[in-house]
Design an enzyme around this catalytic site. Sequence first.
Site, mmCIF file in Angstrom:
data_model
loop_
_atom_site.group_PDB
_atom_site.id
_atom_site.type_symbol
_atom_site.label_atom_id
_atom_site.label_comp_id
_atom_site.label_asym_id
_atom_site.label_seq_id
_atom_site.Cartn_x
_atom_site.Cartn_y
_atom_site.Cartn_z
ATOM 1 N N ASP A 7 120.003 31.143 24.084
ATOM 2 C CA ASP A 7 120.139 30.553 25.419
ATOM 3 C C ASP A 7 120.215 31.726 26.398
ATOM 4 O O ASP A 7 121.266 32.344 26.552
ATOM 5 C CB ASP A 7 121.406 29.701 25.497
ATOM 6 C CG ASP A 7 121.634 29.136 26.888
ATOM 7 O OD1 ASP A 7 120.645 28.832 27.579
ATOM 8 O OD2 ASP A 7 122.810 28.996 27.286
ATOM 9 N N GLU A 69 115.235 28.886 24.862
ATOM 10 C CA GLU A 69 115.200 27.888 25.935
ATOM 11 C C GLU A 69 114.215 28.310 27.019
ATOM 12 O O GLU A 69 114.156 29.467 27.417
ATOM 13 C CB GLU A 69 116.587 27.704 26.546
ATOM 14 C CG GLU A 69 116.636 26.561 27.548
ATOM 15 C CD GLU A 69 118.035 26.232 28.021
ATOM 16 O OE1 GLU A 69 118.181 25.900 29.211
ATOM 17 O OE2 GLU A 69 118.984 26.299 27.208
ATOM 18 N N ASP A 141 127.572 28.726 26.185
ATOM 19 C CA ASP A 141 126.306 29.416 25.911
ATOM 20 C C ASP A 141 125.959 29.365 24.423
ATOM 21 O O ASP A 141 124.808 29.149 24.051
ATOM 22 C CB ASP A 141 126.370 30.864 26.401
ATOM 23 C CG ASP A 141 126.575 30.937 27.916
ATOM 24 O OD1 ASP A 141 125.781 30.314 28.645
ATOM 25 O OD2 ASP A 141 127.525 31.603 28.356
#
Length: 182
Positions: A7, A69, A141
Amino acid sequence: MRILGIDPGLTATGFGVVDVDGPHMRYVASGTIRTSPDGGALLPQRLKVLFDGIGEVVQRYQPTVAALEIVFVNVNPQATLILGQARGCCLTALVANDLPVAEYTALQLKKAVVGYGKAQKSQVQEMVRRLLDLPGLPGKDAADALGLCITHAQVARTTQAIGKVAALRARTHAAYKDGRSY
């Protein structure tokens, strides 16, 4: 299959590692790579911290595939640009370590993990905790990174099942709606 989820973020980049064996998923590790402008660190030095940190995670956990992501466009173009640079740094680190990379949007992650594309971060954290049978909630996160692992595990199972029925062709163009896989 061992999946490394990333992420991306300039200040905090979450990572998660999950082993997948058929329908079974097992938590391996998760954490956050942090960079800070404190002490005078400029953007290039902070990006190097991300690059080196991702490389260290890859070397330590030896994943077979990575899930990253896809960033969204922010209201603030400067913030979007900086996030894009951090994401590009993470992508480069993964590719430099010879990992195949699949990319998913936050909407896809939330749908796969929670079942609702506009789920709150706290809902993602709770479902990641439940799906991986963790003793406590992972950080935000790290939860997103682990959620990317879960998303990729589901997509990989589906793709494998479809592949048994029909030949699949890799896409070479960006497909945001369906995610990207190279």
